[in-house]
Design a protein around this motif. Structure first.
Motif, PDB file in Angstrom:
ATOM      1  N   LEU A   7       0.934  -1.187   0.041  1.00  0.00           N
ATOM      2  CA  LEU A   7      -0.043  -0.208   0.142  1.00  0.00           C
ATOM      3  C   LEU A   7       0.887   1.176   0.059  1.00  0.00           C
ATOM      4  O   LEU A   7       0.547   2.201  -0.575  1.00  0.00           O
ATOM      5  CB  LEU A   7      -0.787   0.069   1.158  1.00  0.00           C
ATOM      6  CG  LEU A   7      -2.152  -0.953   1.087  1.00  0.00           C
ATOM      7  CD1 LEU A   7      -2.921  -1.093   2.536  1.00  0.00           C
ATOM      8  CD2 LEU A   7      -3.078  -0.596   0.105  1.00  0.00           C
ATOM      9  N   LEU A   8       2.038   1.337   0.682  1.00  0.00           N
ATOM     10  CA  LEU A   8       2.896   2.384   0.797  1.00  0.00           C
ATOM     11  C   LEU A   8       3.436   2.656  -0.648  1.00  0.00           C
ATOM     12  O   LEU A   8       3.476   3.705  -1.064  1.00  0.00           O
ATOM     13  CB  LEU A   8       3.952   2.230   1.881  1.00  0.00           C
ATOM     14  CG  LEU A   8       4.843   3.401   1.869  1.00  0.00           C
ATOM     15  CD1 LEU A   8       3.990   4.600   2.504  1.00  0.00           C
ATOM     16  CD2 LEU A   8       5.882   2.791   3.258  1.00  0.00           C
ATOM     17  N   THR A   9       3.845   1.540  -1.292  1.00  0.00           N
ATOM     18  CA  THR A   9       4.474   1.721  -2.530  1.00  0.00           C
ATOM     19  C   THR A   9       3.515   2.170  -3.513  1.00  0.00           C
ATOM     20  O   THR A   9       3.832   3.184  -4.295  1.00  0.00           O
ATOM     21  CB  THR A   9       4.952   0.167  -3.098  1.00  0.00           C
ATOM     22  OG1 THR A   9       5.963  -0.488  -2.040  1.00  0.00           O
ATOM     23  CG2 THR A   9       5.685   0.320  -4.239  1.00  0.00           C
ATOM     24  N   ILE A  10       2.194   1.862  -3.605  1.00  0.00           N
ATOM     25  CA  ILE A  10       1.262   2.242  -4.377  1.00  0.00           C
ATOM     26  C   ILE A  10       1.038   3.637  -3.938  1.00  0.00           C
ATOM     27  O   ILE A  10       1.105   4.512  -5.069  1.00  0.00           O
ATOM     28  CB  ILE A  10      -0.053   1.477  -4.156  1.00  0.00           C
ATOM     29  CG1 ILE A  10       0.424  -0.129  -4.951  1.00  0.00           C
ATOM     30  CG2 ILE A  10      -1.230   2.064  -5.106  1.00  0.00           C
ATOM     31  CD1 ILE A  10      -1.151  -1.213  -4.407  1.00  0.00           C
ATOM     32  N   ALA A  11       0.885   3.958  -2.947  1.00  0.00           N
ATOM     33  CA  ALA A  11       0.819   5.611  -2.420  1.00  0.00           C
ATOM     34  C   ALA A  11       1.853   6.278  -3.106  1.00  0.00           C
ATOM     35  O   ALA A  11       1.795   7.312  -3.652  1.00  0.00           O
ATOM     36  CB  ALA A  11       0.659   5.645  -1.036  1.00  0.00           C
ATOM     37  N   VAL A  12       3.117   5.797  -2.741  1.00  0.00           N
ATOM     38  CA  VAL A  12       4.273   6.616  -3.471  1.00  0.00           C
ATOM     39  C   VAL A  12       4.279   6.876  -5.036  1.00  0.00           C
ATOM     40  O   VAL A  12       4.454   7.900  -5.534  1.00  0.00           O
ATOM     41  CB  VAL A  12       5.643   5.969  -2.929  1.00  0.00           C
ATOM     42  CG1 VAL A  12       6.782   6.590  -3.775  1.00  0.00           C
ATOM     43  CG2 VAL A  12       5.758   5.931  -1.656  1.00  0.00           C
TER      44      VAL A  12
END
Length: 200
Positions: A7-12
């Motif tokens: 989720l953090l990667t997608i947000a970035v």
């Protein structure tokens, strides 16, 4: 833990994409002269597909491609659609080429591969955030179904059909005046032989 990292990667990635888009926009600005990016074209195509209810995509045309239906549709297309799409459906008109996105060449697979129901819905309901307006009233309309038949016929248009359509193309008062002036010049410039002899 993996889910949180994903989720953090997608947000970035999303934030980076928005930042890149913003940077390009600030640097270049928006212009209707630009060609839509591949991503924008994909999103627009997807949005168009989602805008047409599944039950209406496979709707069958209640009209057959008879000579009378084609004649009605040709006249209607010339009067209402050719300003942007051209009599031949190429989209190569001053307005069609300056829209964003540009008017499509309806003879090509991007249009011809659509179902009758999809083409009908595009005509009848229009496409948001483009130059394509909704035509006809809120109820089903025969003219839009007839136009579907004409759009299918575009790939085999004859020069004679194209010529016939010109009489239905909208003209301003200035256009009509210019044509009348040209016709007067042509008529007066060609003196019949009999009249020439009479003057001598």
């Amino acid at each position: 833990m993996r889910k949180r990292t994903l989720l953090l990667t997608i947000a970035v990635v999303i934030v980076a994409g928005i930042a890149a888009f913003g940077w390009v926009t600030i640097r270049r600005g928006f212009s209707a002269r630009d060609k839509p990016s591949a991503m924008e074209a994909y999103m627009a195509k997807t949005a168009r597909k989602l805008a047409i209810p599944a039950s209406e995509r496979d709707a069958k045309n209640p009209f057959m491609p008879t000579a009378e239906v084609l004649s009605d549709a040709r006249a209607h297309f010339a009067d209402h659609c050719a300003t942007c799409h051209g009599n031949d459906g190429s989209g190569k008109t001053e307005i069609g080429q300056n829209l964003y996105p540009k008017a499509p060449d309806m003879r090509q697979p991007n249009t011809q591969d659509l179902t009758d129901g999809e083409i009908y819905n595009i005509i009848h309901n229009g496409i948001r955030l483009t130059g394509m307006p909704a035509w006809g009233g809120p109820d089903k309309d025969d003219d839009s179904w007839k136009l579907v038949i004409f759009i299918r016929h575009l790939v085999q248009m004859t020069p004679q059909e194209m010529k016939e359509m010109e009489q239905f193309n909208p003209k301003s008062a200035a256009d009509r005046s210019e044509e009348a002036d040209e016709q007067r010049f042509l008529n007066e410039g060609k003196v019949p032989k009999m009249n020439k002899k009479m003057h001598h």
